[in-house]
Design an enzyme around this catalytic site. Structure first.
Site, PDB file in Angstrom:
ATOM      1  N   GLY A  47       0.820  -1.209   0.000  1.00 55.81           N
ATOM      2  CA  GLY A  47       0.000   0.000   0.000  1.00 55.81           C
ATOM      3  C   GLY A  47       0.854   1.260   0.000  1.00 55.81           C
ATOM      4  N   ALA A  71      -1.682  -5.219  12.109  1.00 53.53           N
ATOM      5  CA  ALA A  71      -1.947  -3.768  12.177  1.00 53.53           C
ATOM      6  C   ALA A  71      -0.630  -3.092  11.843  1.00 53.53           C
ATOM      7  CB  ALA A  71      -2.446  -3.375  13.560  1.00 53.53           C
ATOM      8  N   ASN A 128      -7.255   1.072  -2.085  1.00 53.58           N
ATOM      9  CA  ASN A 128      -7.601   0.517  -0.777  1.00 53.58           C
ATOM     10  C   ASN A 128      -8.490   1.538  -0.072  1.00 53.58           C
ATOM     11  OD1 ASN A 128      -7.760  -0.584   1.733  1.00 53.58           O
ATOM     12  ND2 ASN A 128      -5.588  -0.345   2.242  1.00 53.58           N
ATOM     13  N   CYS A 131      -9.361   2.796   4.514  1.00 52.61           N
ATOM     14  CA  CYS A 131      -8.508   3.781   5.199  1.00 52.61           C
ATOM     15  C   CYS A 131      -9.419   4.796   5.873  1.00 52.61           C
ATOM     16  CB  CYS A 131      -7.648   4.543   4.193  1.00 52.61           C
ATOM     17  SG  CYS A 131      -6.477   3.545   3.287  1.00 52.61           S
ATOM     18  N   LYS A 166     -10.838  -1.790  -4.092  1.00 50.27           N
ATOM     19  CA  LYS A 166     -10.689  -2.930  -3.175  1.00 50.27           C
ATOM     20  C   LYS A 166     -11.685  -2.806  -2.036  1.00 50.27           C
ATOM     21  CE  LYS A 166      -7.324  -5.698  -0.725  1.00 50.27           C
ATOM     22  NZ  LYS A 166      -5.908  -5.946  -0.526  1.00 50.27           N
ATOM     23  N   ASN A 193     -10.584  -7.317   1.534  1.00 47.11           N
ATOM     24  CA  ASN A 193      -9.534  -6.864   2.426  1.00 47.11           C
ATOM     25  C   ASN A 193      -9.709  -7.643   3.745  1.00 47.11           C
ATOM     26  OD1 ASN A 193      -7.454  -5.274   3.584  1.00 47.11           O
ATOM     27  ND2 ASN A 193      -8.043  -3.574   2.260  1.00 47.11           N
ATOM     28  N   THR A 194      -8.945  -7.323   4.745  1.00 45.10           N
ATOM     29  CA  THR A 194      -8.998  -8.099   5.990  1.00 45.10           C
ATOM     30  C   THR A 194     -10.241  -7.762   6.831  1.00 45.10           C
ATOM     31  OG1 THR A 194      -7.615  -6.402   6.992  1.00 45.10           O
ATOM     32  CG2 THR A 194      -6.497  -8.360   6.172  1.00 45.10           C
ATOM     33  N   GLY A 244      -8.563 -13.940  -0.254  1.00 47.71           N
ATOM     34  CA  GLY A 244      -8.926 -14.184   1.145  1.00 47.71           C
ATOM     35  C   GLY A 244      -8.624 -15.630   1.477  1.00 47.71           C
ATOM     36  N   THR A 267      -1.589 -13.733   2.568  1.00 51.27           N
ATOM     37  CA  THR A 267      -0.870 -14.280   3.721  1.00 51.27           C
ATOM     38  C   THR A 267      -0.026 -15.513   3.384  1.00 51.27           C
ATOM     39  OG1 THR A 267      -2.637 -13.428   5.113  1.00 51.27           O
ATOM     40  CG2 THR A 267      -1.264 -15.126   6.089  1.00 51.27           C
TER      41      THR A 267
HETATM   42  C1  LIG Z   1       0.683  -8.050   6.564  1.00 45.74           C
HETATM   43  C2  LIG Z   1      -0.420  -7.587   5.637  1.00 45.74           C
HETATM   44  C3  LIG Z   1      -0.339  -6.322   5.049  1.00 45.74           C
HETATM   45  C4  LIG Z   1      -1.356  -5.874   4.199  1.00 45.74           C
HETATM   46  N1  LIG Z   1      -1.247  -4.640   3.618  1.00 45.74           N
HETATM   47  C5  LIG Z   1      -2.217  -4.218   2.753  1.00 45.74           C
HETATM   48  C6  LIG Z   1      -2.103  -2.960   2.095  1.00 45.74           C
HETATM   49  O1  LIG Z   1      -1.114  -2.228   2.257  1.00 45.74           O
HETATM   50  N2  LIG Z   1      -3.119  -2.570   1.266  1.00 45.74           N
HETATM   51  C7  LIG Z   1      -4.218  -3.370   1.042  1.00 45.74           C
HETATM   52  O2  LIG Z   1      -5.110  -2.993   0.272  1.00 45.74           O
HETATM   53  N3  LIG Z   1      -4.329  -4.581   1.628  1.00 45.74           N
HETATM   54  C8  LIG Z   1      -3.364  -5.027   2.468  1.00 45.74           C
HETATM   55  N4  LIG Z   1      -3.481  -6.264   3.055  1.00 45.74           N
HETATM   56  C9  LIG Z   1      -4.642  -7.122   2.746  1.00 45.74           C
HETATM   57  C10 LIG Z   1      -4.286  -8.188   1.696  1.00 45.74           C
HETATM   58  O3  LIG Z   1      -3.864  -7.596   0.489  1.00 45.74           O
HETATM   59  C11 LIG Z   1      -5.487  -9.136   1.444  1.00 45.74           C
HETATM   60  O4  LIG Z   1      -6.570  -8.376   0.950  1.00 45.74           O
HETATM   61  C12 LIG Z   1      -5.954  -9.874   2.688  1.00 45.74           C
HETATM   62  O5  LIG Z   1      -4.859 -10.216   3.501  1.00 45.74           O
HETATM   63  C13 LIG Z   1      -6.767 -11.138   2.378  1.00 45.74           C
HETATM   64  O6  LIG Z   1      -6.019 -12.088   1.671  1.00 45.74           O
HETATM   65  P1  LIG Z   1      -5.199 -13.297   2.379  1.00 45.74           P
HETATM   66  O7  LIG Z   1      -6.135 -13.939   3.341  1.00 45.74           O
HETATM   67  O8  LIG Z   1      -4.769 -14.190   1.257  1.00 45.74           O
HETATM   68  O9  LIG Z   1      -4.037 -12.657   3.074  1.00 45.74           O
HETATM   69  C14 LIG Z   1      -2.470  -6.730   3.927  1.00 45.74           C
HETATM   70  C15 LIG Z   1      -2.532  -7.987   4.518  1.00 45.74           C
HETATM   71  C16 LIG Z   1      -1.532  -8.437   5.359  1.00 45.74           C
HETATM   72  C17 LIG Z   1      -1.622  -9.816   5.961  1.00 45.74           C
END
Ligand SMILES: Cc1cc2nc3c(=O)[nH]c(=O)nc-3n(C[C@H](O)[C@H](O)[C@H](O)COP(=O)(O)O)c2cc1C
Length: 307
Positions: A47, A71, A128, A131, A166, A193-194, A244, A267
């Protein structure tokens, strides 16, 4: 018979539909010794913000059963360093690049969109919207329909690049947000996203994360993300970049079948950086086995009434 894995997201053509998710693959160069970058359909950058950020103080990651809470707080080098120092490597190595942008105000998102649209080597923008909007009490753009509409309308005016919104899963009706972003001219949506979560240190009786809450990712969220992908696929016509908890070829297939045009691995890169390449090979194998010759035949092929 040749198998076609290439997909189209707006104007952006990907040689295959397997991308790596923002924040989980750095700026790609860091991963060159452990992953075959030539196999990845697109790298989605960490990001980016206008200015460099050091992120939140530690602890900022908690391991959870089947996932992690993070975080990080958008630690990144800032958009100028990205353009000058990171983008040339991606371009020289022919790595399709999607820049993930993050703002605290609409103006910041606009400036990021403008700067990246003029940079050589950026194939698309992923916005993203999870925010905090500092001008509106810190409520995230992605959970407020009006703010979501406004920020993407304004970004759309600043860029001719493929624009991917996103979406946040932390809403009641994600379809409403998908329709909004489609309505203002986004070319694709990515989700999810998370999920906002929290963990407690029971001895100290305090939150483990300095930020108190964090975003849950990893296999724990996959069924939730698959369900949202399926719902969004029915609500909009623009392509979906699904993600996800993808951890295997089988997981990736689920997303395509419910309606994703492409997928993103997040992840899982932290423990298996070769997964994207394994999934590309596995998709080809699956298509061959099922007498399909184009990945698009898999997208949205879910049968609700099949016995
Ligand atoms: C450590 C970490 C950092 C992340 N940083 C961003 C980010 O900067 N911008 C963003 O849109 N999503 C960010 N995400 C979200 C991921 O891109 C993704 O949408 C989310 O983790 C779900 O996918 P996953 O379960 O395969 O990790 C981050 C996730 C993790 C675990």
């Amino acid at each position: 018979m040749g198998i076609n894995l290439s997909v189209q997201l707006g104007k952006l053509k990907l040689k295959n539909p397997v991308t790596v998710a923002s924040g989980c693959f750095g700026y790609a160069q860091e991963m060159e010794s452990v992953a075959d970058l030539s196999q990845i359909g697109a790298v989605i950058s960490k990001g980016l913000t206008l200015e460099p950020r050091i992120g939140n103080p530690s602890p900022r990651i908690v391991e959870t059963p089947s996932g992690m809470l993070n975080a990080i707080g958008l630690q990144n080098d800032g958009v100028d360093v990205f353009i000058k120092k990171k983008l040339p490597y991606l371009k020289e190595n022919n790595i399709q690049t999607i820049a993930n942008i993050n703002g605290s105000t609409i103006e910041e998102y606009e400036q990021l969109a403008e700067r990246l649209s003029g940079a050589d080597g950026v194939g698309a923008l992923e916005v993203n919207i999870s925010c905090p909007n500092v001008k509106h009490g810190g409520i995230e753009f992605g959970v407020d329909p009006k703010a979501c509409e406004e920020v993407l309308t304004r970004i759309r005016k600043k860029t001719g690049l493929t624009l991917i919104a996103k979406l946040s899963p932390n809403v009641t009706h994600i379809q409403e947000f998908a329709k909004i972003v489609e309505g203002v001219g986004c070319d694709a949506v990515s989700l999810v996203n998370t999920y906002v979560g929290m963990a407690v240190d029971v001895n100290k009786r305090k939150p483990i994360l300095t930020n108190i809450t964090g975003g849950l990712s990893g296999p724990a969220i996959r069924p939730l993300a698959v369900r949202l992908t399926w719902q969004v696929a029915q609500a909009v016509k623009i392509p979906i970049l699904g993600m996800g908890g993808i951890n295997s070829v089988q997981d990736a297939l689920e997303f395509f079948i419910v309606g994703a045009t492409a997928i993103s691995i997040g992840t899982a890169n932290f423990y298996n950086p070769k997964l994207s390449a394994e999934i590309v090979a596995g998709l080809e194998e699956y298509l061959l086995k099922h007498n399909l010759n184009d990945i698009s035949q898999l997208t949205g092929s879910l049968e609700l009434n099949k016995k």
